[in-house]
Motif scaffolding. Sequence first.
Motif, PDB file in Angstrom:
ATOM      1  N   ARG A  83     -14.169 -22.030  35.483  1.00 51.82           N
ATOM      2  CA  ARG A  83     -13.977 -21.634  34.045  1.00 51.82           C
ATOM      3  C   ARG A  83     -13.639 -19.841  33.021  1.00 51.82           C
ATOM      4  O   ARG A  83     -12.244 -20.171  32.484  1.00 51.82           O
ATOM      5  CB  ARG A  83     -14.286 -22.603  33.008  1.00 51.82           C
ATOM      6  N   PHE A  84     -14.847 -19.323  33.062  1.00 50.05           N
ATOM      7  CA  PHE A  84     -14.664 -17.821  32.327  1.00 50.05           C
ATOM      8  C   PHE A  84     -13.810 -17.258  32.857  1.00 50.05           C
ATOM      9  O   PHE A  84     -13.946 -17.200  34.508  1.00 50.05           O
ATOM     10  CB  PHE A  84     -16.177 -17.100  31.982  1.00 50.05           C
ATOM     11  N   ARG A  85     -12.596 -16.413  32.439  1.00 43.70           N
ATOM     12  CA  ARG A  85     -11.670 -16.137  32.966  1.00 43.70           C
ATOM     13  C   ARG A  85     -10.703 -16.937  33.917  1.00 43.70           C
ATOM     14  O   ARG A  85     -10.518 -16.599  35.177  1.00 43.70           O
ATOM     15  CB  ARG A  85     -11.871 -15.005  34.017  1.00 43.70           C
ATOM     16  N   ASP A  86     -10.540 -18.192  33.779  1.00 38.08           N
ATOM     17  CA  ASP A  86      -9.686 -19.197  34.675  1.00 38.08           C
ATOM     18  C   ASP A  86      -8.922 -18.428  35.398  1.00 38.08           C
ATOM     19  O   ASP A  86      -7.156 -18.363  34.586  1.00 38.08           O
ATOM     20  CB  ASP A  86      -9.663 -20.145  33.335  1.00 38.08           C
ATOM     21  N   GLY A  87      -8.889 -18.566  36.773  1.00 36.08           N
ATOM     22  CA  GLY A  87      -7.357 -18.798  37.332  1.00 36.08           C
ATOM     23  C   GLY A  87      -8.034 -17.059  38.019  1.00 36.08           C
ATOM     24  O   GLY A  87      -6.788 -16.727  38.833  1.00 36.08           O
ATOM     25  N   SER A  88      -8.690 -16.175  37.295  1.00 36.55           N
ATOM     26  CA  SER A  88      -8.680 -15.271  38.207  1.00 36.55           C
ATOM     27  C   SER A  88      -9.539 -15.418  39.002  1.00 36.55           C
ATOM     28  O   SER A  88      -9.179 -13.842  40.122  1.00 36.55           O
ATOM     29  CB  SER A  88      -9.560 -14.052  37.082  1.00 36.55           C
ATOM     30  N   TYR A  89     -10.090 -16.050  39.818  1.00 36.99           N
ATOM     31  CA  TYR A  89     -10.965 -15.929  41.241  1.00 36.99           C
ATOM     32  C   TYR A  89     -10.231 -17.934  41.988  1.00 36.99           C
ATOM     33  O   TYR A  89     -10.093 -18.875  41.143  1.00 36.99           O
ATOM     34  CB  TYR A  89     -12.087 -15.807  41.130  1.00 36.99           C
ATOM     35  N   LYS A 138      -7.644  -7.387  41.790  1.00 37.60           N
ATOM     36  CA  LYS A 138      -6.390  -6.970  42.031  1.00 37.60           C
ATOM     37  C   LYS A 138      -5.788  -6.130  42.076  1.00 37.60           C
ATOM     38  O   LYS A 138      -4.885  -5.444  42.137  1.00 37.60           O
ATOM     39  CB  LYS A 138      -5.822  -7.519  40.288  1.00 37.60           C
ATOM     40  N   ASN A 139      -6.886  -5.117  41.479  1.00 40.90           N
ATOM     41  CA  ASN A 139      -6.800  -3.832  41.805  1.00 40.90           C
ATOM     42  C   ASN A 139      -8.513  -3.003  42.110  1.00 40.90           C
ATOM     43  O   ASN A 139      -9.308  -2.763  40.812  1.00 40.90           O
ATOM     44  CB  ASN A 139      -6.887  -2.867  39.733  1.00 40.90           C
ATOM     45  N   TYR A 140      -8.371  -2.836  43.166  1.00 39.57           N
ATOM     46  CA  TYR A 140      -9.835  -2.421  44.113  1.00 39.57           C
ATOM     47  C   TYR A 140     -10.077  -0.692  44.093  1.00 39.57           C
ATOM     48  O   TYR A 140     -11.188  -0.519  43.081  1.00 39.57           O
ATOM     49  CB  TYR A 140      -9.382  -2.893  45.645  1.00 39.57           C
ATOM     50  N   GLY A 141      -9.103   0.284  43.511  1.00 40.13           N
ATOM     51  CA  GLY A 141      -8.928   1.232  43.361  1.00 40.13           C
ATOM     52  C   GLY A 141      -9.619   1.594  42.319  1.00 40.13           C
ATOM     53  O   GLY A 141     -10.719   2.406  42.234  1.00 40.13           O
ATOM     54  N   LYS A 142      -8.653   0.856  41.372  1.00 40.27           N
ATOM     55  CA  LYS A 142      -9.294   0.728  39.638  1.00 40.27           C
ATOM     56  C   LYS A 142     -11.002   0.437  39.290  1.00 40.27           C
ATOM     57  O   LYS A 142     -11.581   0.933  38.963  1.00 40.27           O
ATOM     58  CB  LYS A 142      -8.178   0.155  38.628  1.00 40.27           C
ATOM     59  N   ILE A 177     -15.309  -8.126  36.614  1.00 43.24           N
ATOM     60  CA  ILE A 177     -16.229  -6.852  36.317  1.00 43.24           C
ATOM     61  C   ILE A 177     -14.583  -5.767  36.611  1.00 43.24           C
ATOM     62  O   ILE A 177     -15.387  -4.961  36.752  1.00 43.24           O
ATOM     63  CB  ILE A 177     -16.854  -6.917  38.419  1.00 43.24           C
ATOM     64  N   GLU A 178     -13.422  -6.485  36.532  1.00 41.06           N
ATOM     65  CA  GLU A 178     -12.620  -5.882  36.403  1.00 41.06           C
ATOM     66  C   GLU A 178     -12.059  -5.966  34.764  1.00 41.06           C
ATOM     67  O   GLU A 178     -11.039  -5.334  34.748  1.00 41.06           O
ATOM     68  CB  GLU A 178     -11.293  -6.932  36.302  1.00 41.06           C
ATOM     69  N   SER A 179     -12.684  -6.285  34.379  1.00 37.59           N
ATOM     70  CA  SER A 179     -13.008  -5.259  32.945  1.00 37.59           C
ATOM     71  C   SER A 179     -13.439  -4.452  33.177  1.00 37.59           C
ATOM     72  O   SER A 179     -14.386  -4.036  33.529  1.00 37.59           O
ATOM     73  CB  SER A 179     -13.109  -6.633  32.120  1.00 37.59           C
ATOM     74  N   GLU A 180     -13.597  -4.379  31.272  1.00 38.52           N
ATOM     75  CA  GLU A 180     -14.289  -2.789  30.508  1.00 38.52           C
ATOM     76  C   GLU A 180     -15.889  -2.820  30.693  1.00 38.52           C
ATOM     77  O   GLU A 180     -15.976  -4.097  30.321  1.00 38.52           O
ATOM     78  CB  GLU A 180     -14.329  -2.072  30.055  1.00 38.52           C
ATOM     79  N   TRP A 181     -16.886  -2.412  32.196  1.00 37.40           N
ATOM     80  CA  TRP A 181     -18.113  -2.573  31.802  1.00 37.40           C
ATOM     81  C   TRP A 181     -19.077  -2.155  30.054  1.00 37.40           C
ATOM     82  O   TRP A 181     -18.205  -0.711  29.841  1.00 37.40           O
ATOM     83  CB  TRP A 181     -18.904  -1.940  32.788  1.00 37.40           C
TER      84      TRP A 181
END
Length: 338
Positions: free
Chosen positions: A62-68, A177-181, A153-157
């Motif tokens: 549910r956290f960040r729902d839909g991103s995974y 979504k942005n592996y290089g970033k 982990i794709e948000s600012e750490w």
Amino acid sequence: MAAPFSNRQTTSTTTNHAPANVEVDASYENDESYGDQLSWYSASLTSSALDYRIENGRRYHRFRDGSYLLPNDERESDRLDMIHELFLVLLHRKLYLAPIKNPRRVIDLATGTGIWAIDFADQHPEAEVIGCDLSPIQPTSVPPNLKFLVDDIESEWTYGRDPFDYIHARFLAVSIKNYGKLVKQCYKSLRPGGWAEFQDWDGYPLSEDGSLDGTALQRYFNEVYGAFAEAGVEVRPGPKLEQWLKDAGFVNIHVEKFVVPFGVWPKDPHLKELGAWNQAQAEASGFEGLALAALTRYKQWKTEEVIVLASQARADGRRRDIHSLFHFYVVYGQRPEN
């Protein structure tokens, strides 16, 4: 302004563990008394390692729902632990390949069930180990030097303000979504001289003899990964990792490429065992788990249609005349000392 380390010569070495050809075990194809090896392997191998959204009979974060797009229920946890064993077999029981020494602060990205982080913390009691994931599915009884965080982990750490000695990321395909970033974020969060290691797939299967062509198994991956492309996530990061590390500024980059068969068709005992684990994890719930959310949310498939496709792919995966395999990459690099 010139980019940092713009005059630095990035070194890179590659070790290819993928043989030119994977020999088929002729007795597997031709001898009816050979039996169902997968059942034998599954029985013997899996015995050693085994506020949510509910959708299509599966549970999702549910956290960040839909991103995974994969489930986080017990069936999926069992499958992830089986994949952990697959990777241990692949790397001859090693948790990592980077030449780290006396790490003091370590993070495992997208830790899943936390099984890698637990093993690492046990092996390195002197290290502070963090496991980070979208889902709080990790056990509560863990080594005293390990803690788990729920975060994207794709948000600012916020946990990278104190630099890490070692960053580990395994099997992030179909989730980033942005592996290089993300690789650049890892670089920023390492101390000078620290190492980051990425272990990941080229998600599309292939066959050296063309036996995969035109099969339901091939169609399954084409359809499912087409849906992941609609979602904007990376499905074949393995071959791109080396360049992402170079772009981020890493040096002493090392690339190792492996073959992971699907099924017990190879003659080589090590590859046969890998193939057994790979097929067992897919049959445990991988076919449905990978496909359900992606196809129903992004391609408007009906649940029943996804189940039929997964069933057809599973049937093809058991065929003796289809010799499919995947490539898997381990790539690590170092942040420069200065």
